[in-house]
Design a protein around this motif. Structure first.
Motif, PDB file in Angstrom:
ATOM      1  N   LYS A   1       0.818  -1.207   0.000  1.00 50.40           N
ATOM      2  CA  LYS A   1       0.000   0.000   0.000  1.00 50.40           C
ATOM      3  C   LYS A   1       0.858   1.265   0.000  1.00 50.40           C
ATOM      4  CE  LYS A   1      -3.700  -0.426  -0.247  1.00 50.40           C
ATOM      5  NZ  LYS A   1      -4.486  -0.738  -1.475  1.00 50.40           N
ATOM      6  N   ARG A   2       0.434   2.219  -0.801  1.00 52.26           N
ATOM      7  CA  ARG A   2       1.214   3.445  -0.982  1.00 52.26           C
ATOM      8  C   ARG A   2       1.310   4.279   0.292  1.00 52.26           C
ATOM      9  NH1 ARG A   2      -1.630   5.526  -6.414  1.00 52.26           N
ATOM     10  NH2 ARG A   2      -3.401   4.549  -5.338  1.00 52.26           N
ATOM     11  N   LYS A   3       0.280   4.266   1.136  1.00 48.60           N
ATOM     12  CA  LYS A   3       0.324   5.073   2.351  1.00 48.60           C
ATOM     13  C   LYS A   3       1.507   4.680   3.238  1.00 48.60           C
ATOM     14  CE  LYS A   3      -3.421   7.664   1.886  1.00 48.60           C
ATOM     15  NZ  LYS A   3      -3.360   9.149   1.839  1.00 48.60           N
ATOM     16  N   SER A   4       1.778   3.382   3.338  1.00 47.98           N
ATOM     17  CA  SER A   4       2.933   2.942   4.124  1.00 47.98           C
ATOM     18  C   SER A   4       4.240   3.276   3.417  1.00 47.98           C
ATOM     19  CB  SER A   4       2.844   1.446   4.407  1.00 47.98           C
ATOM     20  OG  SER A   4       1.967   1.175   5.488  1.00 47.98           O
ATOM     21  N   LEU A   5       4.256   3.154   2.107  1.00 48.37           N
ATOM     22  CA  LEU A   5       5.466   3.491   1.354  1.00 48.37           C
ATOM     23  C   LEU A   5       5.846   4.952   1.552  1.00 48.37           C
ATOM     24  CD1 LEU A   5       4.716   1.632  -2.006  1.00 48.37           C
ATOM     25  CD2 LEU A   5       6.437   1.004  -0.299  1.00 48.37           C
ATOM     26  N   TYR A   6       4.867   5.827   1.498  1.00 52.24           N
ATOM     27  CA  TYR A   6       5.139   7.253   1.640  1.00 52.24           C
ATOM     28  C   TYR A   6       5.540   7.606   3.066  1.00 52.24           C
ATOM     29  CZ  TYR A   6       2.523   7.314  -2.775  1.00 52.24           C
ATOM     30  OH  TYR A   6       2.066   7.067  -4.052  1.00 52.24           O
TER      31      TYR A   6
END
Length: 264
Positions: A131-136
């Motif tokens: 998931k992108r939220k964790s990546l960011y």
């Protein structure tokens, strides 16, 4: 001699049909999404393709969870990325707004625990959506390292998927050994050079982004099409050339196909 693909698809046995399905977050039609019970139920149906979502907890543990904010999933005003695993496992992820109290309590599953479950089904493939939220929040390298560690016991049964092409590129540079599957945002990405360099064996794409008349045999990569709940639509997409169908209600699609087979 030309083969009628429509006849081939409609003649699929129930087992063959189930192998063309991807269980989207387990079996959310019957169970909380991304839950042990939902994934176990999908595997028990004979499904060989399971998709999950992964975020990191505050203490960098990969957990099987779609939302970064937890109100929808467990009625808690918390951010999974700012909450430790110990704190998270005190909550019940039973989706009270959608499913009421029937699945209370539902414990949050770690990716390592999910890997242990998948290992019991050697023919199964786990698609891990990063998931992108964790990546960011944590950075791509940190997230990828944590996920790779959890998946090591089932590396040969796992694939990494993401809307974030950069994290897949990082996995490619690090030669982690997983199939790298992009989730496409639009039809222009079919021809993107970054996608081509990943050499994906197939891609995930939204049915809403496809031309209704598009011949899916003619696109650059085999396509796993989501989110499909209707049996007739699933069969139409398979006939048009979709590799697989991703659905929240794979069990219901299997039952519909069994009824179709029985009536022919």
């Amino acid at each position: 001699m030309q083969v009628n693909k429509t006849l081939m698809i409609t003649a699929l046995s129930s087992t063959e049909f189930s192998h063309r399905l991807v269980a989207h977050r387990g079996w959310p039609q019957r169970h909380p999404e991304n839950s042990y019970a939902g994934i176990k139920a999908a595997l028990a149906l004979g499904l060989q393709h399971i998709e999950i979502d992964v975020q990191l907890s505050a203490d960098l543990v990969p957990v099987v969870c779609h939302d970064h904010h937890l109100m929808r999933l467990c009625g808690q005003d918390n951010d999974v990325r700012l909450t430790t695993l110990e704190q998270l496992q005190a909550f019940s992820f039973h989706e009270p707004g959608r499913l009421g109290p029937q699945h209370y309590p539902t414990k949050l599953m770690t990716l390592a625990d999910c890997a242990t479950l998948i290992a019991q089904y050697p023919s199964a493939t786990l698609y891990v959506e990063i998931k992108r939220k964790s990546l960011y929040h944590f950075g791509r390298s940190t997230v990828l390292q944590a996920i790779d560690l959890a998946l090591k016991p089932i590396q040969q049964q796992s694939a990494l998927i993401s809307f974030d092409i950069a994290v897949l590129q990082l996995a490619q540079r690090q030669q982690l050994g997983y199939p790298l599957i992009p989730v496409l945002l639009n039809t222009q990405q079919w021809y993107d050079k970054d996608i081509k360099q990943l050499q994906p064996p197939y891609v995930f794409c939204d049915d809403d982004d496809l031309d209704p008349a598009q011949n899916l045999h003619a696109i650059p990569y085999p396509a796993v099409v989501y989110e499909i709940a209707d049996y007739e639509k699933a069969m139409a997409l398979l006939t048009r050339g979709a590799l697989r169908i991703e659905s929240f209600c794979c069990g219901e699609l299997i039952a519909a196909h069994a009824a179709h087979v029985a009536s022919t």
